[in-house]
Design a protein around this motif. Structure first.
Motif, PDB file in Angstrom:
ATOM      1  N   TRP A 191      12.604   5.392 -26.360  1.00 28.87           N
ATOM      2  CA  TRP A 191      13.186   4.041 -26.261  1.00 28.87           C
ATOM      3  C   TRP A 191      13.976   3.674 -27.512  1.00 28.87           C
ATOM      4  O   TRP A 191      15.034   3.050 -27.435  1.00 28.87           O
ATOM      5  CB  TRP A 191      12.095   3.002 -26.001  1.00 28.87           C
ATOM      6  CG  TRP A 191      11.568   3.117 -24.603  1.00 28.87           C
ATOM      7  CD1 TRP A 191      10.364   3.643 -24.218  1.00 28.87           C
ATOM      8  CD2 TRP A 191      12.254   2.742 -23.406  1.00 28.87           C
ATOM      9  NE1 TRP A 191      10.255   3.611 -22.856  1.00 28.87           N
ATOM     10  CE2 TRP A 191      11.398   3.054 -22.325  1.00 28.87           C
ATOM     11  CE3 TRP A 191      13.492   2.179 -23.128  1.00 28.87           C
ATOM     12  CZ2 TRP A 191      11.751   2.817 -20.993  1.00 28.87           C
ATOM     13  CZ3 TRP A 191      13.835   1.943 -21.802  1.00 28.87           C
ATOM     14  CH2 TRP A 191      12.977   2.260 -20.767  1.00 28.87           C
ATOM     15  N   ALA A 192      13.476   4.082 -28.682  1.00 29.16           N
ATOM     16  CA  ALA A 192      14.198   3.816 -29.926  1.00 29.16           C
ATOM     17  C   ALA A 192      15.498   4.617 -29.974  1.00 29.16           C
ATOM     18  O   ALA A 192      16.532   4.109 -30.409  1.00 29.16           O
ATOM     19  CB  ALA A 192      13.324   4.153 -31.134  1.00 29.16           C
ATOM     20  N   LEU A 193      15.451   5.855 -29.504  1.00 30.59           N
ATOM     21  CA  LEU A 193      16.662   6.670 -29.467  1.00 30.59           C
ATOM     22  C   LEU A 193      17.685   6.087 -28.495  1.00 30.59           C
ATOM     23  O   LEU A 193      18.878   6.050 -28.787  1.00 30.59           O
ATOM     24  CB  LEU A 193      16.324   8.115 -29.079  1.00 30.59           C
ATOM     25  CG  LEU A 193      15.548   8.908 -30.136  1.00 30.59           C
ATOM     26  CD1 LEU A 193      15.102  10.252 -29.578  1.00 30.59           C
ATOM     27  CD2 LEU A 193      16.384   9.086 -31.382  1.00 30.59           C
ATOM     28  N   MET A 194      17.215   5.606 -27.336  1.00 27.16           N
ATOM     29  CA  MET A 194      18.124   4.998 -26.362  1.00 27.16           C
ATOM     30  C   MET A 194      18.722   3.714 -26.935  1.00 27.16           C
ATOM     31  O   MET A 194      19.917   3.453 -26.774  1.00 27.16           O
ATOM     32  CB  MET A 194      17.391   4.708 -25.052  1.00 27.16           C
ATOM     33  CG  MET A 194      18.275   4.176 -23.974  1.00 27.16           C
ATOM     34  SD  MET A 194      19.558   5.374 -23.576  1.00 27.16           S
ATOM     35  CE  MET A 194      20.455   4.477 -22.352  1.00 27.16           C
ATOM     36  N   GLY A 195      17.921   2.915 -27.616  1.00 25.30           N
ATOM     37  CA  GLY A 195      18.412   1.698 -28.251  1.00 25.30           C
ATOM     38  C   GLY A 195      19.478   2.009 -29.289  1.00 25.30           C
ATOM     39  O   GLY A 195      20.508   1.332 -29.369  1.00 25.30           O
ATOM     40  N   SER A 196      19.245   3.056 -30.076  1.00 24.71           N
ATOM     41  CA  SER A 196      20.237   3.473 -31.074  1.00 24.71           C
ATOM     42  C   SER A 196      21.525   3.933 -30.408  1.00 24.71           C
ATOM     43  O   SER A 196      22.624   3.629 -30.889  1.00 24.71           O
ATOM     44  CB  SER A 196      19.682   4.622 -31.927  1.00 24.71           C
ATOM     45  OG  SER A 196      18.577   4.184 -32.668  1.00 24.71           O
ATOM     46  N   ALA A 197      21.391   4.662 -29.308  1.00 24.24           N
ATOM     47  CA  ALA A 197      22.575   5.135 -28.593  1.00 24.24           C
ATOM     48  C   ALA A 197      23.395   3.959 -28.057  1.00 24.24           C
ATOM     49  O   ALA A 197      24.624   3.938 -28.182  1.00 24.24           O
ATOM     50  CB  ALA A 197      22.164   6.059 -27.442  1.00 24.24           C
ATOM     51  N   VAL A 198      22.720   2.964 -27.501  1.00 26.32           N
ATOM     52  CA  VAL A 198      23.419   1.789 -26.977  1.00 26.32           C
ATOM     53  C   VAL A 198      24.104   1.036 -28.115  1.00 26.32           C
ATOM     54  O   VAL A 198      25.274   0.635 -27.996  1.00 26.32           O
ATOM     55  CB  VAL A 198      22.450   0.864 -26.199  1.00 26.32           C
ATOM     56  CG1 VAL A 198      23.086  -0.476 -25.881  1.00 26.32           C
ATOM     57  CG2 VAL A 198      21.981   1.553 -24.920  1.00 26.32           C
TER      58      VAL A 198
END
Length: 150
Positions: free
Chosen positions: A43-50
């Motif tokens: 979830w943190a990686l996805m948030g960073s990607a967004v």
């Protein structure tokens, strides 16, 4: 550089390069430390990607969107990125979440990023429809060059 679309796009490139290099410096710090590294959650990686996709998309959006949508997108995207960057830089260290206060180099980059996105918001906020109309007219009709497109 008189075209606000061009100026905004350039400011987004400048901000993005600062975000990316701050992350590179953080990776150097992690790789150089002897401490164990905990990987980020999906979830943190996805948030960073967004979050990184916003300035990437705004580089293109600045060039392609019409005036009203462009102005609004820059104000909203600049505001979101500024708030998230400010929150992530200052709140966790001051609240005692995670590691002690951020590294000096990260605060350096965060300050530059915040100034850049604040300038983006200001440029978009003060951008007038009159200037947008003149820029469009200039790009479509160039009689001095013998080019007139419809």
């Amino acid at each position: 550089m008189h075209d606000t679309k061009e100026r905004l796009s350039l400011l987004w490139i400048f901000a993005l390069l600062n975000y990316l290099y701050a992350d590179v410096v953080a990776l150097f710090a992690i790789a150089g430390s002897r401490n164990s590294f905990e990987p980020l959650s999906p979830w943190a990686l996805m948030g960073s990607a967004v979050l990184m996709e916003i300035p990437i998309a705004m580089i293109l959006a600045c060039r392609l969107l019409p005036f009203r949508a462009n102005r609004l997108a820059n104000i909203i995207a600049g505001g979101v990125i500024t708030l998230v960057n400010g929150f992530l830089t200052f709140v966790p260290p001051l609240a005692g979440w995670g590691r002690p206060p951020a590294f000096a180099e990260y605060l350096f980059f965060a300050t530059i990023e915040t100034v850049a996105t604040s300038v983006i918001i200001w440029q978009a906020w003060t951008w007038s429809g009159v200037e947008a109309g003149v820029s469009t007219e200039r790009s479509v009709r160039q009689p001095e060059a013998g080019i007139i497109s419809s």
